[in-house]
Design an enzyme around this catalytic site. Structure first.
Site, PDB file in Angstrom:
ATOM      1  N   GLY A  48      50.264  21.163   1.340  1.00  0.00           N
ATOM      2  CA  GLY A  48      51.118  21.345   2.299  1.00  0.00           C
ATOM      3  C   GLY A  48      52.657  21.762   1.297  1.00  0.00           C
ATOM      4  N   ASP A 107      57.303  12.814   7.823  1.00  0.00           N
ATOM      5  CA  ASP A 107      56.862  13.042   9.209  1.00  0.00           C
ATOM      6  C   ASP A 107      57.435  10.890   9.853  1.00  0.00           C
ATOM      7  OD1 ASP A 107      56.643  13.382  12.211  1.00  0.00           O
ATOM      8  OD2 ASP A 107      54.197  12.965  11.381  1.00  0.00           O
TER       9      ASP A 107
HETATM   10  P1  IMP Z   1      54.039  11.042   7.437  1.00  0.00           P
HETATM   11  O1  IMP Z   1      54.062   9.931   5.987  1.00  0.00           O
HETATM   12  O2  IMP Z   1      54.194  10.713   9.142  1.00  0.00           O
HETATM   13  O3  IMP Z   1      55.958  11.285   6.531  1.00  0.00           O
HETATM   14  O4  IMP Z   1      53.432  12.482   7.416  1.00  0.00           O
HETATM   15  C1  IMP Z   1      53.276  13.362   6.278  1.00  0.00           C
HETATM   16  C2  IMP Z   1      52.575  14.108   6.037  1.00  0.00           C
HETATM   17  O5  IMP Z   1      51.655  14.168   7.532  1.00  0.00           O
HETATM   18  C3  IMP Z   1      52.340  15.793   5.958  1.00  0.00           C
HETATM   19  O6  IMP Z   1      52.687  15.967   4.099  1.00  0.00           O
HETATM   20  C4  IMP Z   1      51.705  16.774   6.306  1.00  0.00           C
HETATM   21  O7  IMP Z   1      50.199  17.028   6.136  1.00  0.00           O
HETATM   22  C5  IMP Z   1      51.390  16.106   7.391  1.00  0.00           C
HETATM   23  N1  IMP Z   1      52.565  16.761   8.901  1.00  0.00           N
HETATM   24  C6  IMP Z   1      53.471  15.900   9.769  1.00  0.00           C
HETATM   25  N2  IMP Z   1      54.014  16.682  10.743  1.00  0.00           N
HETATM   26  C7  IMP Z   1      53.003  17.693  10.486  1.00  0.00           C
HETATM   27  C8  IMP Z   1      54.025  18.961  10.617  1.00  0.00           C
HETATM   28  O8  IMP Z   1      55.111  19.301  11.848  1.00  0.00           O
HETATM   29  N3  IMP Z   1      53.322  20.479  10.693  1.00  0.00           N
HETATM   30  C9  IMP Z   1      52.357  20.559   9.631  1.00  0.00           C
HETATM   31  N4  IMP Z   1      51.762  18.529   8.937  1.00  0.00           N
HETATM   32  C10 IMP Z   1      52.270  18.235   9.261  1.00  0.00           C
END
Ligand code: IMP
Length: 185
Positions: A48, A107
């Site tokens: 990403g 996220d």
């Molecule tokens: P976390 O570990 O839940 O903080 O997630 C981080 C990862 O979730 C990011 O590096 C993204 O790959 C994915 N992610 C979370 N929300 C989105 C979104 O709205 N669009 C695309 N990817 C997301």
């Protein structure tokens, strides 16, 4: 040339001009901070961050090297498994260097938490992070974001490197995905 908005995108949340201005400002802030420190390595978290990383790195005015890591916590669906796995590690150690982790979005915070823990054992001179987007409402663990682009609401966003099921990564803006895409998949 402005590309037309994809019919599967509900609305543009952050347009190209806003992205350009914010990334330029972040690069200036980072350059100013690391100017006197030396030995900076940017670690982009794939997939990403690849477009953000390319734009940010080209706007830095200080020497730096580039590394990438790949982590996985999501399958093709927009729900987190809660488990973070390393898919690709660094090519070179970062001992004795200042590390700046470059992430697309925070996220739940689980990925960033995993990264911060993981880098503790690598003997870097310092470890900081630079994140383009944050969804504070979704946080499951508290993590410190050192350089942040934009806070956004709890919506699924795509473009500028971010995907849904490997689609939409190359849209030039950050757009809100139409729920019809995931409700139909
Ligand atoms: P976390 O570990 O839940 O903080 O997630 C981080 C990862 O979730 C990011 O590096 C993204 O790959 C994915 N992610 C979370 N929300 C989105 C979104 O709205 N669009 C695309 N990817 C997301």
């Amino acid at each position: 040339m402005t590309r037309p908005i994809d019919p599967l995108i509900d609305r543009v949340l952050i347009d190209e001009a806003q992205l350009d201005a914010r990334v330029t400002a972040m690069a200036a802030q980072i350059s100013a901070h690391y100017q006197a420190q030396g030995n900076l390595v940017l670690v982009g978290i794939l997939k990403g961050s690849f477009i953000f990383m390319a734009d940010l790195a080209r706007r830095l005015t200080i020497p730096h090297r580039i590394e990438f890591m790949a982590l996985s916590s999501y399958g093709d669906l927009s729900t987190s498994s809660g488990e973070v796995r390393m898919m690709l590690d660094l090519r070179r150690p970062v001992a004795g260097e200042h590390v700046l982790l470059v992430e697309d979005i925070v996220d739940t915070g689980l990925t960033l938490q995993y990264l911060i823990e993981n880098f503790r054992a690598r003997h870097a001179l310092s470890v900081a992070n630079c994140v383009l987007l944050s969804k504070p409402e979704r946080r499951k663990v508290q993590v410190q974001v050192d350089y942040l682009g934009f806070e956004i609401p709890d919506v699924w966003v795509v473009g500028y490197g971010l995907d849904y099921a490997e689609r939409f990564r190359t849209l030039p803006y950050i757009g809100v995905l139409s729920p019809s895409v995931y409700l139909n998949s």
